[in-house]
Write a protein that holds these residues in place. Structure first.
Motif, PDB file in Angstrom:
ATOM      1  N   LEU A 152     137.298  10.959  39.536  1.00  0.00           N
ATOM      2  CA  LEU A 152     137.417   9.805  40.423  1.00  0.00           C
ATOM      3  C   LEU A 152     136.139   9.646  41.239  1.00  0.00           C
ATOM      4  O   LEU A 152     135.497  10.620  41.615  1.00  0.00           O
ATOM      5  CB  LEU A 152     138.573  10.009  41.404  1.00  0.00           C
ATOM      6  CG  LEU A 152     139.984   9.936  40.862  1.00  0.00           C
ATOM      7  CD1 LEU A 152     140.981  10.308  41.963  1.00  0.00           C
ATOM      8  CD2 LEU A 152     140.290   8.553  40.335  1.00  0.00           C
ATOM      9  N   ASP A 153     135.792   8.404  41.520  1.00  0.00           N
ATOM     10  CA  ASP A 153     134.663   8.106  42.389  1.00  0.00           C
ATOM     11  C   ASP A 153     135.181   8.105  43.824  1.00  0.00           C
ATOM     12  O   ASP A 153     135.902   7.193  44.218  1.00  0.00           O
ATOM     13  CB  ASP A 153     134.076   6.742  42.020  1.00  0.00           C
ATOM     14  CG  ASP A 153     132.899   6.349  42.887  1.00  0.00           C
ATOM     15  OD1 ASP A 153     132.294   7.237  43.522  1.00  0.00           O
ATOM     16  OD2 ASP A 153     132.589   5.146  42.928  1.00  0.00           O
ATOM     17  N   TYR A 154     134.882   9.154  44.581  1.00  0.00           N
ATOM     18  CA  TYR A 154     135.348   9.263  45.963  1.00  0.00           C
ATOM     19  C   TYR A 154     134.426   8.457  46.864  1.00  0.00           C
ATOM     20  O   TYR A 154     133.312   8.867  47.165  1.00  0.00           O
ATOM     21  CB  TYR A 154     135.388  10.731  46.400  1.00  0.00           C
ATOM     22  CG  TYR A 154     136.673  11.407  45.999  1.00  0.00           C
ATOM     23  CD1 TYR A 154     137.576  11.829  46.966  1.00  0.00           C
ATOM     24  CD2 TYR A 154     136.994  11.606  44.671  1.00  0.00           C
ATOM     25  CE1 TYR A 154     138.772  12.443  46.602  1.00  0.00           C
ATOM     26  CE2 TYR A 154     138.174  12.215  44.299  1.00  0.00           C
ATOM     27  CZ  TYR A 154     139.058  12.632  45.272  1.00  0.00           C
ATOM     28  OH  TYR A 154     140.236  13.232  44.907  1.00  0.00           O
ATOM     29  N   LYS A 155     134.888   7.302  47.289  1.00  0.00           N
ATOM     30  CA  LYS A 155     134.092   6.445  48.168  1.00  0.00           C
ATOM     31  C   LYS A 155     134.162   6.981  49.589  1.00  0.00           C
ATOM     32  O   LYS A 155     135.131   7.627  49.988  1.00  0.00           O
ATOM     33  CB  LYS A 155     134.592   5.012  48.072  1.00  0.00           C
ATOM     34  CG  LYS A 155     134.398   4.476  46.647  1.00  0.00           C
ATOM     35  CD  LYS A 155     134.843   3.064  46.494  1.00  0.00           C
ATOM     36  CE  LYS A 155     134.652   2.633  45.040  1.00  0.00           C
ATOM     37  NZ  LYS A 155     135.371   1.426  44.741  1.00  0.00           N
ATOM     38  N   THR A 156     133.145   6.718  50.370  1.00  0.00           N
ATOM     39  CA  THR A 156     133.018   7.333  51.688  1.00  0.00           C
ATOM     40  C   THR A 156     133.448   6.439  52.846  1.00  0.00           C
ATOM     41  O   THR A 156     133.306   6.828  54.001  1.00  0.00           O
ATOM     42  CB  THR A 156     131.567   7.782  51.917  1.00  0.00           C
ATOM     43  OG1 THR A 156     130.707   6.645  51.781  1.00  0.00           O
ATOM     44  CG2 THR A 156     131.171   8.857  50.920  1.00  0.00           C
ATOM     45  N   ASN A 194     136.109  11.225  54.086  1.00  0.00           N
ATOM     46  CA  ASN A 194     135.514  12.356  53.383  1.00  0.00           C
ATOM     47  C   ASN A 194     136.503  12.829  52.323  1.00  0.00           C
ATOM     48  O   ASN A 194     137.544  12.206  52.112  1.00  0.00           O
ATOM     49  CB  ASN A 194     135.112  13.473  54.360  1.00  0.00           C
ATOM     50  CG  ASN A 194     136.295  14.038  55.110  1.00  0.00           C
ATOM     51  OD1 ASN A 194     137.373  14.257  54.555  1.00  0.00           O
ATOM     52  ND2 ASN A 194     136.113  14.278  56.394  1.00  0.00           N
ATOM     53  N   MET A 195     136.209  13.926  51.666  1.00  0.00           N
ATOM     54  CA  MET A 195     137.053  14.414  50.567  1.00  0.00           C
ATOM     55  C   MET A 195     138.451  14.821  51.030  1.00  0.00           C
ATOM     56  O   MET A 195     139.367  14.900  50.236  1.00  0.00           O
ATOM     57  CB  MET A 195     136.401  15.612  49.877  1.00  0.00           C
ATOM     58  CG  MET A 195     135.069  15.313  49.274  1.00  0.00           C
ATOM     59  SD  MET A 195     135.226  14.155  47.922  1.00  0.00           S
ATOM     60  CE  MET A 195     133.574  14.159  47.315  1.00  0.00           C
ATOM     61  N   GLU A 227     139.847   2.178  41.492  1.00  0.00           N
ATOM     62  CA  GLU A 227     139.232   3.046  42.490  1.00  0.00           C
ATOM     63  C   GLU A 227     138.791   2.307  43.751  1.00  0.00           C
ATOM     64  O   GLU A 227     137.937   2.795  44.492  1.00  0.00           O
ATOM     65  CB  GLU A 227     138.099   3.885  41.902  1.00  0.00           C
ATOM     66  CG  GLU A 227     138.592   4.812  40.810  1.00  0.00           C
ATOM     67  CD  GLU A 227     137.493   5.635  40.160  1.00  0.00           C
ATOM     68  OE1 GLU A 227     136.321   5.497  40.527  1.00  0.00           O
ATOM     69  OE2 GLU A 227     137.831   6.423  39.270  1.00  0.00           O
ATOM     70  N   THR A 243     139.140   1.642  47.441  1.00  0.00           N
ATOM     71  CA  THR A 243     139.539   2.684  48.381  1.00  0.00           C
ATOM     72  C   THR A 243     139.764   2.122  49.767  1.00  0.00           C
ATOM     73  O   THR A 243     138.923   1.386  50.288  1.00  0.00           O
ATOM     74  CB  THR A 243     138.443   3.773  48.441  1.00  0.00           C
ATOM     75  OG1 THR A 243     138.212   4.265  47.113  1.00  0.00           O
ATOM     76  CG2 THR A 243     138.847   4.918  49.337  1.00  0.00           C
ATOM     77  N   ARG A 251     145.241   8.979  47.464  1.00  0.00           N
ATOM     78  CA  ARG A 251     144.107   9.568  46.763  1.00  0.00           C
ATOM     79  C   ARG A 251     144.232  11.088  46.860  1.00  0.00           C
ATOM     80  O   ARG A 251     144.469  11.629  47.941  1.00  0.00           O
ATOM     81  CB  ARG A 251     142.811   9.107  47.430  1.00  0.00           C
ATOM     82  CG  ARG A 251     141.549   9.658  46.792  1.00  0.00           C
ATOM     83  CD  ARG A 251     140.317   9.103  47.439  1.00  0.00           C
ATOM     84  NE  ARG A 251     140.079   9.720  48.741  1.00  0.00           N
ATOM     85  CZ  ARG A 251     138.988   9.527  49.472  1.00  0.00           C
ATOM     86  NH1 ARG A 251     138.038   8.718  49.042  1.00  0.00           N
ATOM     87  NH2 ARG A 251     138.850  10.110  50.639  1.00  0.00           N
ATOM     88  N   LYS A 286     143.279  14.941  47.277  1.00  0.00           N
ATOM     89  CA  LYS A 286     142.233  15.597  48.069  1.00  0.00           C
ATOM     90  C   LYS A 286     141.525  16.627  47.204  1.00  0.00           C
ATOM     91  O   LYS A 286     142.123  17.225  46.314  1.00  0.00           O
ATOM     92  CB  LYS A 286     142.837  16.282  49.281  1.00  0.00           C
ATOM     93  CG  LYS A 286     143.414  15.290  50.276  1.00  0.00           C
ATOM     94  CD  LYS A 286     144.001  16.003  51.453  1.00  0.00           C
ATOM     95  CE  LYS A 286     144.642  15.005  52.385  1.00  0.00           C
ATOM     96  NZ  LYS A 286     145.310  15.674  53.503  1.00  0.00           N
ATOM     97  N   ARG A 287     140.248  16.820  47.454  1.00  0.00           N
ATOM     98  CA  ARG A 287     139.471  17.849  46.770  1.00  0.00           C
ATOM     99  C   ARG A 287     139.342  19.054  47.679  1.00  0.00           C
ATOM    100  O   ARG A 287     139.369  18.931  48.907  1.00  0.00           O
ATOM    101  CB  ARG A 287     138.077  17.332  46.411  1.00  0.00           C
ATOM    102  CG  ARG A 287     138.111  16.322  45.299  1.00  0.00           C
ATOM    103  CD  ARG A 287     136.712  16.005  44.827  1.00  0.00           C
ATOM    104  NE  ARG A 287     136.754  15.020  43.755  1.00  0.00           N
ATOM    105  CZ  ARG A 287     135.717  14.319  43.373  1.00  0.00           C
ATOM    106  NH1 ARG A 287     134.552  14.495  43.938  1.00  0.00           N
ATOM    107  NH2 ARG A 287     135.835  13.439  42.402  1.00  0.00           N
TER     108      ARG A 287
END
Length: 60
Positions: free
Chosen positions: A3-7, A17-18, A28, A30, A53, A55-56
């Protein structure tokens, strides 16, 4: 494919953040949790469902 984690939230520009609570659609897009709730979890870009979404893990 990752996934493209947008900020930032695409509606209010809140920084994300993540570990932030955020929602995404299948494209995607966000949004922060607050904006997602205000939009009834419907993406304004594609009318798709907004879901939590994942979490990482934090990097050490």
């Amino acid at each position: 494919m990752a996934l493209d984690y947008k900020t930032s939230c695409e509606k209010c520009n809140t920084q994300l953040n993540m570990q932030s609570k955020a929602c995404i659609c299948s494209y995607e897009c966000t949004f922060c949790e607050t904006c997602s709730e205000e939009m009834n979890f419907i993406c304004p870009n594609c009318n798709g469902e907004l879901v939590k979404r994942p979490k990482r893990k934090k990097e050490n």
